[in-house]
Design a protein around this motif. Structure first.
Motif, PDB file in Angstrom:
ATOM      1  N   ILE A 263       0.837  -1.203   0.000  1.00 46.26           N
ATOM      2  CA  ILE A 263       0.000   0.000   0.000  1.00 46.26           C
ATOM      3  C   ILE A 263       0.875   1.257   0.000  1.00 46.26           C
ATOM      4  O   ILE A 263       0.614   2.209  -0.746  1.00 46.26           O
ATOM      5  N   ASP A 264       1.919   1.256   0.814  1.00 44.22           N
ATOM      6  CA  ASP A 264       2.823   2.411   0.870  1.00 44.22           C
ATOM      7  C   ASP A 264       3.438   2.693  -0.501  1.00 44.22           C
ATOM      8  O   ASP A 264       3.537   3.852  -0.919  1.00 44.22           O
ATOM      9  N   ARG A 265       3.832   1.643  -1.222  1.00 41.82           N
ATOM     10  CA  ARG A 265       4.426   1.845  -2.548  1.00 41.82           C
ATOM     11  C   ARG A 265       3.400   2.369  -3.548  1.00 41.82           C
ATOM     12  O   ARG A 265       3.732   3.200  -4.410  1.00 41.82           O
ATOM     13  N   VAL A 266       2.167   1.898  -3.447  1.00 41.01           N
ATOM     14  CA  VAL A 266       1.110   2.423  -4.311  1.00 41.01           C
ATOM     15  C   VAL A 266       0.944   3.920  -4.062  1.00 41.01           C
ATOM     16  O   VAL A 266       0.908   4.714  -5.006  1.00 41.01           O
ATOM     17  N   ILE A 267       0.854   4.306  -2.817  1.00 41.10           N
ATOM     18  CA  ILE A 267       0.671   5.722  -2.461  1.00 41.10           C
ATOM     19  C   ILE A 267       1.853   6.548  -2.964  1.00 41.10           C
ATOM     20  O   ILE A 267       1.674   7.616  -3.556  1.00 41.10           O
ATOM     21  N   GLU A 268       3.074   6.050  -2.768  1.00 41.57           N
ATOM     22  CA  GLU A 268       4.278   6.759  -3.225  1.00 41.57           C
ATOM     23  C   GLU A 268       4.289   6.938  -4.743  1.00 41.57           C
ATOM     24  O   GLU A 268       4.840   7.921  -5.248  1.00 41.57           O
ATOM     25  N   SER A 269       3.672   6.004  -5.462  1.00 42.06           N
ATOM     26  CA  SER A 269       3.662   6.082  -6.934  1.00 42.06           C
ATOM     27  C   SER A 269       2.778   7.213  -7.447  1.00 42.06           C
ATOM     28  O   SER A 269       2.925   7.646  -8.578  1.00 42.06           O
ATOM     29  N   GLY A 270       1.826   7.656  -6.628  1.00 42.55           N
ATOM     30  CA  GLY A 270       0.888   8.694  -7.055  1.00 42.55           C
ATOM     31  C   GLY A 270      -0.275   8.164  -7.878  1.00 42.55           C
ATOM     32  O   GLY A 270      -1.089   8.945  -8.383  1.00 42.55           O
ATOM     33  N   ALA A 271      -0.369   6.856  -8.020  1.00 43.59           N
ATOM     34  CA  ALA A 271      -1.446   6.260  -8.820  1.00 43.59           C
ATOM     35  C   ALA A 271      -2.797   6.477  -8.158  1.00 43.59           C
ATOM     36  O   ALA A 271      -2.907   6.480  -6.934  1.00 43.59           O
ATOM     37  N   ASP A 272      -3.823   6.662  -9.000  1.00 35.63           N
ATOM     38  CA  ASP A 272      -5.181   6.765  -8.456  1.00 35.63           C
ATOM     39  C   ASP A 272      -5.988   5.496  -8.698  1.00 35.63           C
ATOM     40  O   ASP A 272      -7.163   5.423  -8.353  1.00 35.63           O
ATOM     41  N   SER A 273      -5.321   4.494  -9.298  1.00 36.55           N
ATOM     42  CA  SER A 273      -5.979   3.203  -9.485  1.00 36.55           C
ATOM     43  C   SER A 273      -4.928   2.090  -9.443  1.00 36.55           C
ATOM     44  O   SER A 273      -3.766   2.310  -9.771  1.00 36.55           O
ATOM     45  N   VAL A 274      -5.394   0.911  -9.026  1.00 36.23           N
ATOM     46  CA  VAL A 274      -4.529  -0.256  -8.885  1.00 36.23           C
ATOM     47  C   VAL A 274      -5.189  -1.427  -9.592  1.00 36.23           C
ATOM     48  O   VAL A 274      -6.398  -1.650  -9.452  1.00 36.23           O
ATOM     49  N   VAL A 275      -4.390  -2.178 -10.349  1.00 40.51           N
ATOM     50  CA  VAL A 275      -4.851  -3.410 -10.988  1.00 40.51           C
ATOM     51  C   VAL A 275      -4.185  -4.577 -10.268  1.00 40.51           C
ATOM     52  O   VAL A 275      -2.954  -4.651 -10.215  1.00 40.51           O
ATOM     53  N   ILE A 276      -4.988  -5.465  -9.709  1.00 42.86           N
ATOM     54  CA  ILE A 276      -4.477  -6.670  -9.066  1.00 42.86           C
ATOM     55  C   ILE A 276      -4.656  -7.810 -10.059  1.00 42.86           C
ATOM     56  O   ILE A 276      -5.753  -8.056 -10.553  1.00 42.86           O
ATOM     57  N   THR A 277      -3.564  -8.500 -10.358  1.00 45.80           N
ATOM     58  CA  THR A 277      -3.584  -9.574 -11.336  1.00 45.80           C
ATOM     59  C   THR A 277      -2.749 -10.729 -10.824  1.00 45.80           C
ATOM     60  O   THR A 277      -2.260 -10.727  -9.708  1.00 45.80           O
ATOM     61  N   GLY A 278      -2.570 -11.737 -11.637  1.00 47.18           N
ATOM     62  CA  GLY A 278      -1.788 -12.885 -11.212  1.00 47.18           C
ATOM     63  C   GLY A 278      -1.236 -13.608 -12.422  1.00 47.18           C
ATOM     64  O   GLY A 278      -1.113 -13.025 -13.488  1.00 47.18           O
ATOM     65  N   GLY A 279      -1.118 -14.845 -12.220  1.00 47.10           N
ATOM     66  CA  GLY A 279      -1.726 -15.860 -11.413  1.00 47.10           C
ATOM     67  C   GLY A 279      -3.242 -15.625 -11.255  1.00 47.10           C
ATOM     68  O   GLY A 279      -3.897 -15.004 -12.078  1.00 47.10           O
ATOM     69  N   GLU A 280      -3.720 -16.177 -10.187  1.00 47.40           N
ATOM     70  CA  GLU A 280      -5.120 -15.988  -9.791  1.00 47.40           C
ATOM     71  C   GLU A 280      -5.140 -15.277  -8.447  1.00 47.40           C
ATOM     72  O   GLU A 280      -4.955 -15.895  -7.404  1.00 47.40           O
ATOM     73  N   PRO A 281      -5.336 -13.951  -8.467  1.00 46.69           N
ATOM     74  CA  PRO A 281      -5.227 -13.173  -7.236  1.00 46.69           C
ATOM     75  C   PRO A 281      -6.263 -13.534  -6.165  1.00 46.69           C
ATOM     76  O   PRO A 281      -6.014 -13.332  -4.979  1.00 46.69           O
ATOM     77  N   LEU A 282      -7.394 -14.081  -6.570  1.00 44.34           N
ATOM     78  CA  LEU A 282      -8.420 -14.393  -5.580  1.00 44.34           C
ATOM     79  C   LEU A 282      -8.126 -15.670  -4.797  1.00 44.34           C
ATOM     80  O   LEU A 282      -8.925 -16.078  -3.950  1.00 44.34           O
ATOM     81  N   MET A 283      -6.972 -16.265  -5.011  1.00 43.05           N
ATOM     82  CA  MET A 283      -6.530 -17.332  -4.131  1.00 43.05           C
ATOM     83  C   MET A 283      -6.166 -16.755  -2.769  1.00 43.05           C
ATOM     84  O   MET A 283      -5.974 -17.494  -1.812  1.00 43.05           O
ATOM     85  N   TRP A 284      -6.057 -15.444  -2.705  1.00 42.17           N
ATOM     86  CA  TRP A 284      -5.643 -14.736  -1.497  1.00 42.17           C
ATOM     87  C   TRP A 284      -6.770 -13.843  -1.020  1.00 42.17           C
ATOM     88  O   TRP A 284      -7.547 -13.315  -1.817  1.00 42.17           O
ATOM     89  N   THR A 285      -6.834 -13.613   0.262  1.00 44.35           N
ATOM     90  CA  THR A 285      -7.822 -12.709   0.838  1.00 44.35           C
ATOM     91  C   THR A 285      -7.365 -11.274   0.593  1.00 44.35           C
ATOM     92  O   THR A 285      -6.291 -10.879   1.050  1.00 44.35           O
ATOM     93  N   LEU A 286      -8.180 -10.510  -0.121  1.00 41.74           N
ATOM     94  CA  LEU A 286      -7.779  -9.171  -0.549  1.00 41.74           C
ATOM     95  C   LEU A 286      -8.568  -8.060   0.139  1.00 41.74           C
ATOM     96  O   LEU A 286      -8.495  -6.901  -0.266  1.00 41.74           O
ATOM     97  N   ASP A 287      -9.309  -8.396   1.183  1.00 38.72           N
ATOM     98  CA  ASP A 287     -10.115  -7.402   1.895  1.00 38.72           C
ATOM     99  C   ASP A 287      -9.266  -6.275   2.474  1.00 38.72           C
ATOM    100  O   ASP A 287      -9.588  -5.093   2.306  1.00 38.72           O
ATOM    101  N   LEU A 288      -8.202  -6.606   3.182  1.00 38.44           N
ATOM    102  CA  LEU A 288      -7.351  -5.595   3.808  1.00 38.44           C
ATOM    103  C   LEU A 288      -6.735  -4.672   2.762  1.00 38.44           C
ATOM    104  O   LEU A 288      -6.782  -3.446   2.900  1.00 38.44           O
ATOM    105  N   LEU A 289      -6.164  -5.251   1.713  1.00 40.62           N
ATOM    106  CA  LEU A 289      -5.549  -4.453   0.648  1.00 40.62           C
ATOM    107  C   LEU A 289      -6.551  -3.463   0.067  1.00 40.62           C
ATOM    108  O   LEU A 289      -6.284  -2.264  -0.025  1.00 40.62           O
TER     109      LEU A 289
END
Length: 143
Positions: free
Chosen positions: A69-95
């Motif tokens: 999260i800190d790196r996303v904020i430092e990048s200045g991005a206003d959107s994030v794409v989560i990909t994989g693999g299959e990212p939903l193998m992981w719990t992504l609620d906190l992120l």
């Protein structure tokens, strides 16, 4: 990874394959700048996969979600794409919760083979040969 493998964590750390800032190259968001996070792990094994290197999550360090999260904020991005693999193998609620608390849009690219976690502004569903039950929410949308 065996076909029966199901990986779930509390989401406090995730197996990060790579992170980078780029332009979205396909789909509805084409041309929009975004921060990409590729997570390790996929047990579907499609023969046409262009990211086979991400299938084995054991090859990638578990990174604390707050660091991501800190790196996303430092990048200045206003959107994030989560990909994989299959990212939903992981719990992504906190992120997702933490990114959305910073007014960062969340997009996911998934096969729909695992239950939905996280809160998403855009879901790119790319069905594959599924060895698990598809997400109930996806089944409803496709009906």
């Amino acid at each position: 990874m065996g076909k029966e493998t199901v990986i779930l964590t509390d989401g406090a750390s995730l197996p990060v394959v790579e992170e980078f800032f780029s332009l979205q190259g396909e789909g509805f968001q084409t041309g929009k700048a975004a921060y990409f996070i590729r997570l390790g792990g996929c047990d579907i094994g499609c023969s046409w996969c262009d990211s086979r290197f991400s299938w084995n999550p054991d090859l990638y360090a578990m990174i604390e979600t707050q660091s991501i999260i800190d790196r996303v904020i430092e990048s200045g991005a206003d959107s994030v794409v989560i990909t994989g693999g299959e990212p939903l193998m992981w719990t992504l609620d906190l992120l997702c919760h933490e990114l959305k608390s910073k007014n960062i849009c969340t997009f996911i690219e998934t096969s729909g083979a695992y239950p939905l976690s996280g809160s998403w502004d855009w879901i790119c569903l790319s069905p594959k040969k599924i060895c698990h039950q598809p997400m109930k929410s996806v089944k409803l949308l496709m009906s």
